[in-house]
Design a protein around this motif. Structure first.
Motif, PDB file in Angstrom:
ATOM      1  N   VAL A   1       0.664  -1.185   0.049  1.00  0.00           N
ATOM      2  CA  VAL A   1       0.025  -0.121   0.146  1.00  0.00           C
ATOM      3  C   VAL A   1       0.926   1.220  -0.087  1.00  0.00           C
TER       4      VAL A   1
ATOM      5  N   GLY B   1       1.166   3.246  -3.402  1.00  0.00           N
ATOM      6  CA  GLY B   1       0.237   4.540  -2.920  1.00  0.00           C
ATOM      7  C   GLY B   1      -1.271   4.519  -2.830  1.00  0.00           C
ATOM      8  N   SER B   2      -1.975   3.276  -3.183  1.00  0.00           N
ATOM      9  CA  SER B   2      -3.301   3.312  -3.094  1.00  0.00           C
ATOM     10  C   SER B   2      -3.670   1.744  -2.618  1.00  0.00           C
TER      11      SER B   2
ATOM     12  N   GLU C   1      -6.048   0.191  -4.044  1.00  0.00           N
ATOM     13  CA  GLU C   1      -6.387  -0.431  -5.376  1.00  0.00           C
ATOM     14  C   GLU C   1      -5.087  -1.093  -5.876  1.00  0.00           C
ATOM     15  N   ARG C   2      -4.194  -0.326  -6.236  1.00  0.00           N
ATOM     16  CA  ARG C   2      -2.930  -0.764  -6.866  1.00  0.00           C
ATOM     17  C   ARG C   2      -1.896  -1.569  -6.150  1.00  0.00           C
TER      18      ARG C   2
ATOM     19  N   SER D   1      -7.565  -3.905   2.382  1.00  0.00           N
ATOM     20  CA  SER D   1      -8.024  -3.181   3.464  1.00  0.00           C
ATOM     21  C   SER D   1      -7.930  -3.958   4.915  1.00  0.00           C
TER      22      SER D   1
ATOM     23  N   ARG E   1      -5.027   7.646   5.176  1.00  0.00           N
ATOM     24  CA  ARG E   1      -5.761   7.192   3.980  1.00  0.00           C
ATOM     25  C   ARG E   1      -5.958   8.435   3.175  1.00  0.00           C
TER      26      ARG E   1
ATOM     27  N   ILE F   1      -4.344  10.689  -0.603  1.00  0.00           N
ATOM     28  CA  ILE F   1      -3.901  10.323  -2.162  1.00  0.00           C
ATOM     29  C   ILE F   1      -2.533  11.119  -2.339  1.00  0.00           C
ATOM     30  N   PRO F   2      -1.626  10.220  -2.425  1.00  0.00           N
ATOM     31  CA  PRO F   2      -1.277   9.035  -2.380  1.00  0.00           C
ATOM     32  C   PRO F   2      -1.450   8.503  -0.760  1.00  0.00           C
ATOM     33  N   VAL F   3      -1.463   7.253  -0.596  1.00  0.00           N
ATOM     34  CA  VAL F   3      -1.524   6.789   1.093  1.00  0.00           C
ATOM     35  C   VAL F   3      -0.084   6.907   1.383  1.00  0.00           C
TER      36      VAL F   3
END
Length: 315
Positions: A14, A18-19, A21-22, A35, A52, A54-56
């Motif tokens: 994560v 950076g996210s 999803e990725r 998560s 949390r 953007i980015p993490v």
């Protein structure tokens, strides 16, 4: 307390990607699974590990665990390789921070030497040399080329040599702006090329001429090392170019120094986490060998048309 390996991998992914999803795509699981792993780890630790945003971004506590996860992944890969059981597993990619100009000049030679000895790859982060140490300090990378000589806590440091920068411009630009010398008045009016807002090499050179006089010249922002050289050759402005990238142009007369001794040497260091890793040892050896290109014999002062002969205090 025992830490779940999959949860640590999710945390590292994560932060690295950076996210959520990725990170899920990199781990071949669903975002909800990532998560849940992060929440489980945070619950077990009793503290927040990532912001949390953007980015993490990792918290200070999260950075400690990210560093643990990255180092554990590297050591696990080495152990399985020694047992002859690593061929069916993807090799890790080491996140390394390298300053822009080293990446454009000598560091790819280090990467090539390293690739001859290992299956692991490098995830190279390009950053200003004065800021790469921050990535090392916060756990974002395992090693960095930096100007910081004092070791980051938990790291080893190796002196690499100096990157020489030369204040250069096109001959026609020099004749137009510096025919009467590199004076405070000339520097205030001559357009300058700057890589980005973190790049202060040009300002350092200008302070050596202007002292405490404010310096607010016309500025071109050009965030590419090769475009930087091209823009200098095209006469858009003067700038501090790394000598390895402009030596041929200087020898050919396509570029000239602003004045005598118009250079500035930036010492570089290689810092890496003390992992006890043979992979890191191989990378460090490759970096030190490639960095020999930074060590230069003494040369006669560079001269330029119309140079006033005085030495730059930025040298």
């Amino acid at each position: 307390m025992q830490l779940d390996h999959d949860n640590l991998r999710a945390l590292a992914a994560v932060v690295r990607e950076g996210s959520f999803e990725r990170a899920a795509a990199a781990l071949h699981v669903t975002p909800s699974a990532v998560s849940q792993r992060i929440k489980t780890l945070e619950s077990r630790m009793g503290r927040l590990l990532v912001l949390r945003t953007i980015p993490v971004q990792p918290t200070d506590d999260g950075r400690i665990l990210v560093r643990l996860a990255e180092q554990a992944a590297l050591l696990e890969h080495e152990a399985l390789d020694r047992l002859g059981m690593g061929d069916d597993r993807p090799a890790p990619s080491l996140r390394i921070a390298v300053n822009h100009d080293s990446l454009e000049t000598w560091f790819i030679d280090a990467a090539t030497r390293y690739a001859e000895q290992t299956r692991t790859t490098l995830d190279l982060i390009s950053e200003d040399q004065d800021h790469t140490a921050a990535l090392l300090r916060n756990g974002s990378v395992l090693a960095a080329v930096t100007t910081l000589s004092d070791p980051v806590q938990g790291c080893r440091v190796h002196a690499l040599g100096r990157m020489r920068y030369v204040a250069t411009c096109a001959p026609a630009f020099h004749a137009r702006h510096f025919a009467r010398g590199v004076t405070p008045e000339a520097l205030a009016q001559a357009p300058v090329l700057v890589f980005n807002r973190k790049d202060d090499l040009q300002a350092q050179f200008a302070r050596g001429v202007m002292g405490d006089t404010p310096w607010q010249p016309p500025t071109w922002w050009v965030p590419s090392s090769h475009a930087f050289v091209s823009a200098t050759l095209a006469g858009l402005g003067w700038t501090m170019n790394p000598l390895p990238m402009v030596r041929e142009a200087l020898d050919a007369g396509l570029l000239v120094p602003l004045r005598a001794r118009a250079w500035h040497d930036v010492p570089l260091y290689w810092q890496h986490w003390r992992t006890g890793s043979h992979t890191m040892e191989r990378l460090t050896s490759a970096v030190l060998r490639a960095a020999r290109a930074l060590v230069r014999p003494a040369r006669a002062p560079l001269s330029s048309p119309g140079a006033d002969g005085s030495a730059s205090s930025s040298a």
